[in-house]
Design a protein around this motif. Structure first.
Motif, PDB file in Angstrom:
ATOM      1  N   ILE A 102      20.209  29.885 -42.415  1.00 63.55           N
ATOM      2  CA  ILE A 102      20.089  28.512 -42.888  1.00 63.55           C
ATOM      3  C   ILE A 102      19.189  28.551 -44.113  1.00 63.55           C
ATOM      4  O   ILE A 102      18.037  28.975 -44.032  1.00 63.55           O
ATOM      5  CB  ILE A 102      19.535  27.563 -41.800  1.00 63.55           C
ATOM      6  N   ASP A 103      19.746  28.153 -45.237  1.00 57.53           N
ATOM      7  CA  ASP A 103      18.992  28.185 -46.496  1.00 57.53           C
ATOM      8  C   ASP A 103      18.559  26.770 -46.862  1.00 57.53           C
ATOM      9  O   ASP A 103      19.293  26.015 -47.483  1.00 57.53           O
ATOM     10  CB  ASP A 103      19.839  28.785 -47.610  1.00 57.53           C
ATOM     11  N   SER A 105      15.558  26.503 -48.435  1.00 59.10           N
ATOM     12  CA  SER A 105      14.402  26.904 -49.244  1.00 59.10           C
ATOM     13  C   SER A 105      14.137  25.979 -50.421  1.00 59.10           C
ATOM     14  O   SER A 105      13.034  25.963 -50.966  1.00 59.10           O
ATOM     15  CB  SER A 105      14.599  28.334 -49.758  1.00 59.10           C
ATOM     16  N   ASN A 112      12.248  21.905 -44.703  1.00 60.99           N
ATOM     17  CA  ASN A 112      12.753  23.246 -44.424  1.00 60.99           C
ATOM     18  C   ASN A 112      12.532  23.591 -42.953  1.00 60.99           C
ATOM     19  O   ASN A 112      13.423  24.104 -42.271  1.00 60.99           O
ATOM     20  CB  ASN A 112      12.046  24.258 -45.336  1.00 60.99           C
ATOM     21  N   THR A 116      15.641  24.183 -40.418  1.00 58.67           N
ATOM     22  CA  THR A 116      15.738  25.530 -39.847  1.00 58.67           C
ATOM     23  C   THR A 116      15.652  25.495 -38.336  1.00 58.67           C
ATOM     24  O   THR A 116      16.434  26.152 -37.629  1.00 58.67           O
ATOM     25  CB  THR A 116      14.626  26.431 -40.419  1.00 58.67           C
ATOM     26  N   ARG A 117      14.712  24.713 -37.803  1.00 62.60           N
ATOM     27  CA  ARG A 117      14.533  24.633 -36.353  1.00 62.60           C
ATOM     28  C   ARG A 117      15.785  24.087 -35.668  1.00 62.60           C
ATOM     29  O   ARG A 117      16.140  24.529 -34.567  1.00 62.60           O
ATOM     30  CB  ARG A 117      13.324  23.765 -36.021  1.00 62.60           C
ATOM     31  N   GLU A 131      18.291  33.772 -39.659  1.00 60.06           N
ATOM     32  CA  GLU A 131      17.490  34.134 -40.828  1.00 60.06           C
ATOM     33  C   GLU A 131      17.176  32.852 -41.598  1.00 60.06           C
ATOM     34  O   GLU A 131      18.072  32.044 -41.850  1.00 60.06           O
ATOM     35  CB  GLU A 131      18.262  35.101 -41.727  1.00 60.06           C
ATOM     36  N   ALA A 132      15.919  32.664 -41.931  1.00 56.63           N
ATOM     37  CA  ALA A 132      15.500  31.514 -42.722  1.00 56.63           C
ATOM     38  C   ALA A 132      14.981  32.004 -44.063  1.00 56.63           C
ATOM     39  O   ALA A 132      14.821  33.214 -44.288  1.00 56.63           O
ATOM     40  CB  ALA A 132      14.434  30.720 -41.989  1.00 56.63           C
ATOM     41  N   GLU A 133      14.713  31.088 -44.974  1.00 54.46           N
ATOM     42  CA  GLU A 133      14.193  31.476 -46.286  1.00 54.46           C
ATOM     43  C   GLU A 133      13.041  30.560 -46.679  1.00 54.46           C
ATOM     44  O   GLU A 133      13.100  29.338 -46.481  1.00 54.46           O
ATOM     45  CB  GLU A 133      15.290  31.430 -47.356  1.00 54.46           C
ATOM     46  N   THR A 166       9.430  27.273 -36.613  1.00 50.11           N
ATOM     47  CA  THR A 166      10.896  27.291 -36.576  1.00 50.11           C
ATOM     48  C   THR A 166      11.465  28.214 -35.506  1.00 50.11           C
ATOM     49  O   THR A 166      12.596  28.030 -35.070  1.00 50.11           O
ATOM     50  CB  THR A 166      11.468  27.737 -37.934  1.00 50.11           C
ATOM     51  N   CYS A 168      12.412  31.150 -36.107  1.00 55.96           N
ATOM     52  CA  CYS A 168      13.447  31.965 -36.747  1.00 55.96           C
ATOM     53  C   CYS A 168      13.209  33.438 -36.405  1.00 55.96           C
ATOM     54  O   CYS A 168      12.114  33.836 -36.000  1.00 55.96           O
ATOM     55  CB  CYS A 168      13.472  31.748 -38.251  1.00 55.96           C
ATOM     56  N   LEU A 171      12.879  36.485 -41.900  1.00 54.78           N
ATOM     57  CA  LEU A 171      12.518  35.584 -42.994  1.00 54.78           C
ATOM     58  C   LEU A 171      12.825  36.224 -44.338  1.00 54.78           C
ATOM     59  O   LEU A 171      12.323  37.310 -44.659  1.00 54.78           O
ATOM     60  CB  LEU A 171      11.031  35.244 -42.929  1.00 54.78           C
TER      61      LEU A 171
END
Length: 321
Positions: A102-103, A105, A112, A116-117, A131-133, A166, A168, A171
């Motif tokens: 999930i982008d 960013s 964000n 993301t969560r 994967e998050a950013e 999050t 995640c 990262l």
């Protein structure tokens, strides 16, 4: 064998890195799986929303499923790259992916976290990783177009808070790389002091490097000699920087631009040298061979060559319990 990226990251952290390669076509899927089986290297197949729109998500998944049968010793995961909530939820529901990105960013920190969560909660229910950013990479690739002045480094002071909030699983950070062919125009390279501080604050958590292509100057020169007009003087991530980044917690390195440049070089040279030919199979075969050769070198550089057997064996032991 399909394996969760979490297994990859637990095995590789601080020792080697996993190549995460974007694919769009049959030739790329063949080249990637063939090289990985020959190298006995684990890898991640990445599909972007643009790739899914171009070839159709079902077509891409079918090609990957077929490749897994053609190359039965391949050890891999399938990952959605740079998706939004709609893309991520579709990938999760398809049950064809082991990981989604999930982008968010480009949003403010709190937004964000919330976005993301939301994806993490749904993905974890399906036993998938996310994967998050954090931070914004410059560059132009697929539907990403971020001017250099709008990019920003990941703030180390935010990473632990973000990961804890999050939940995640990895990262992606902005530490000096960029998307696309025109990287490092200012010559700054990877900011290892930032990467080191991020690693210190995350304590063993897998970090992802986007924009990991080398952008070989020789490839650009050959493309231009065969009729291309790519801007010369661009530079990607050097081999030395790639190897060095692994000890700073980089577990996954994204590769896309290099394989596109390779496609352009092979096809431009082929049709320039044989202007009387028009069959797509001929340059297609050459591209698959060149792609395989490129990925064999990349697996070796990342230290991943020979590592799939251990993952395959350990995974079989776990599954048999």
């Amino acid at each position: 064998m399909v394996v969760s990226p979490k297994i990859f990251f637990n095995d590789c952290y601080g020792k080697y890195a996993i190549a995460a390669v974007n694919v769009f076509t049959m030739e790329q899927v063949h080249g990637l799986f063939s090289a990985a089986q020959r190298a006995n290297a684990p890898f991640i197949v990445q599909l972007t929303p643009v790739a899914r729109s171009y070839a159709h998500a079902k077509m891409l998944s079918a090609m990957i499923d077929a490749a897994a049968k053609i190359y039965p010793k391949a050890v891999y995961a399938v990952h959605l790259d740079h998706g939004n909530e709609e893309h991520a939820f579709d990938a999760i529901n398809s049950k064809k992916y082991q990981s989604v990105m999930i982008d968010a960013s480009h949003d403010d920190f709190e937004t964000n976290v919330v976005r993301t969560r939301t994806v993490v909660e749904k993905a974890h229910q399906a036993n998938m990783v996310v994967e998050a950013e954090l931070g914004v990479l410059a560059g132009v690739e697929d539907d990403i177009d971020i001017a250099e002045e709008h990019s920003c480094y990941t703030q180390p002071s935010e990473v632990a808070v973000f990961v804890n909030a999050t939940k995640c699983d990895s990262l992606a950070v902005a530490v000096g790389t960029s998307h696309g062919a025109y990287k490092f125009s200012g010559g700054q390279g990877i900011q290892f002091h930032i990467l080191k501080e991020i690693q210190d604050r995350l304590n063993g958590f897998p970090i992802v490097l986007h924009g990991g292509s080398a952008v070989n100057v020789g490839e650009i020169e050959r493309i231009n000699q065969a009729g291309g007009k790519l801007t010369e003087g661009a530079a990607g991530v050097s081999s030395e920087e790639i190897v060095k980044s692994i000890q700073y917690g980089i577990c996954k390195i994204n590769i896309a631009t290099d394989t596109r440049l390779l496609w352009a070089r092979v096809h431009r040279e082929f049709f320039k040298q044989t202007p009387d030919l028009f069959d797509p199979i001929l340059p297609g075969k050459e591209y698959m061979q060149e792609y395989e050769k490129f990925m064999l070198q990349k697996f070796e550089l990342l230290g991943a060559t020979g590592k799939a057997e251990r993952i395959r064996t350990n995974n079989k032991i776990v599954m048999s319990r």
